[in-house]
Design an enzyme around this catalytic site. Structure first.
Site, mmCIF file in Angstrom:
data_model
loop_
_atom_site.group_PDB
_atom_site.id
_atom_site.type_symbol
_atom_site.label_atom_id
_atom_site.label_comp_id
_atom_site.label_asym_id
_atom_site.label_seq_id
_atom_site.Cartn_x
_atom_site.Cartn_y
_atom_site.Cartn_z
ATOM 1 N N HIS A 17 0.816 -1.212 0.000
ATOM 2 C CA HIS A 17 0.000 0.000 0.000
ATOM 3 C C HIS A 17 0.850 1.263 0.000
ATOM 4 O O HIS A 17 0.337 2.350 -0.284
ATOM 5 C CB HIS A 17 -0.987 -0.009 1.171
ATOM 6 C CG HIS A 17 -0.405 0.357 2.505
ATOM 7 N ND1 HIS A 17 -0.052 -0.582 3.451
ATOM 8 C CD2 HIS A 17 -0.124 1.559 3.059
ATOM 9 C CE1 HIS A 17 0.409 0.027 4.528
ATOM 10 N NE2 HIS A 17 0.382 1.333 4.315
ATOM 11 N N ASP A 47 0.327 -7.572 1.717
ATOM 12 C CA ASP A 47 0.665 -6.147 1.733
ATOM 13 C C ASP A 47 2.173 -5.924 1.733
ATOM 14 O O ASP A 47 2.703 -5.126 2.495
ATOM 15 C CB ASP A 47 0.027 -5.439 2.936
ATOM 16 C CG ASP A 47 0.022 -3.917 2.794
ATOM 17 O OD1 ASP A 47 0.161 -3.438 1.653
ATOM 18 O OD2 ASP A 47 -0.093 -3.220 3.813
ATOM 19 N N SER A 124 4.543 2.774 7.787
ATOM 20 C CA SER A 124 4.259 1.541 7.052
ATOM 21 C C SER A 124 5.437 1.140 6.176
ATOM 22 O O SER A 124 5.997 1.958 5.444
ATOM 23 C CB SER A 124 3.020 1.720 6.180
ATOM 24 O OG SER A 124 1.872 1.894 6.965
#
Length: 273
Positions: A17, A47, A124
């Site tokens: 992402h 992910d 992230s």
């Protein structure tokens, strides 16, 4: 903006992402130099994404594939909200977590690491390290304060990250063995409460209707103690054995149900991006 971790000499590992649908990204290294990056492959199931940098000679980092223990000190490094090289510390709050409300109920994400080390937007894809500087997870998500949560973050375990990254680099995609069961760790408290005849294994919390586990006859409450003729003492054991199987393969599975040992055959399913 997101974070990433050196994986190979010219490869960076990050979240899918973070790169989105981009083919080209810019990477800012710890020494503030910038280098173009080519997104080689992504896997939205876990992910994860791998990016090739024009600059070579990235530092070699040790990825520890064993799960950390609850209570172990961990350090998150990344660029939350654009604050580069930010370090936050905390402990491993729990293992085998799923993000509440997540639509991804996958075997690959059944063992998310929960930590109270502060993780914010931009963290992230960054590293979750132990005190020896080993990567134990790839930071993935956090519970927003609006939910009432305080310091609840999640990271993808290194064992999953390494397995998927190697598949992406070799094949351009990742394939995940799938049995369609949510699993939990057998603990002494659980053993006492449920009167389990064993003190090890992976307890089945739920099964997906029509999935491989359900088709094989596995039921909630069963304790898987052997899979593919290999002993299962922990959830990690089972996940590791699953990574050694192929979709369509028939795998002999031993479960304990109501103090009785049963032999079942699970046909491995496939889950891919």
């Amino acid at each position: 903006m997101g974070s990433g971790v050196a994986y190979r000499d010219n490869i960076v590992l990050t979240n899918a992402h973070v790169v989105g649908d981009k083919a080209q990204v810019e990477i800012i290294l710890a020494d503030a130099t910038r280098t173009p990056g080519q997104v080689l492959a992504t896997d939205t199931v876990t992910d994860l994404a791998v990016v090739r940098t024009e600059r070579t000679g990235l530092p070699q980092i040790h990825y520890r594939t064993e799960l950390p223990r609850p209570g172990e000190t961990v350090i998150a490094i990344g660029s939350p909200l654009g604050f580069e090289n930010t370090v936050t510390a905390g402990v491993v709050s729990g293992l085998h977590r799923e993000i509440p409300g997540s639509a991804k109920q996958t075997e690959a994400l059944v063992d998310l690491i929960q930590t109270d080390a502060s993780i914010s937007p931009g963290n992230s894809g960054g590293a979750l390290l132990n005190t020896r500087g080993e990567v134990v997870g790839i930071n993935n998500a956090y519970m927003k304060p609006i939910t009432g949560a305080v310091s609840i973050g999640f990271a993808i375990p290194t064992s999953t990250a390494v397995d998927v990254a190697d598949q992406l680099l070799e094949h351009g995609k990742a394939t995940h063995a799938y049995i369609g069961a949510s699993l939990g760790r057998v603990t002494s408290a659980l053993d006492t409460r449920l009167g389990l005849p064993v003190d090890h294994g992976a307890i089945v919390l739920a099964v997906d209707p029509g999935g491989p586990a359900a088709t094989a006859g596995i039921q909630p409450g069963d304790v898987i103690v052997q899979f593919a003729d290999k002993p299962v003492r922990t959830v990690e054991d089972l996940l590791g054995h699953m990574r050694g199987t192929e979709p369509g393969q028939n795998v002999r599975t031993t479960v304990i149900r109501q103090n009785q040992e049963q032999q079942l055959t699970v046909t491995i399913g496939q889950q891919s991006d």
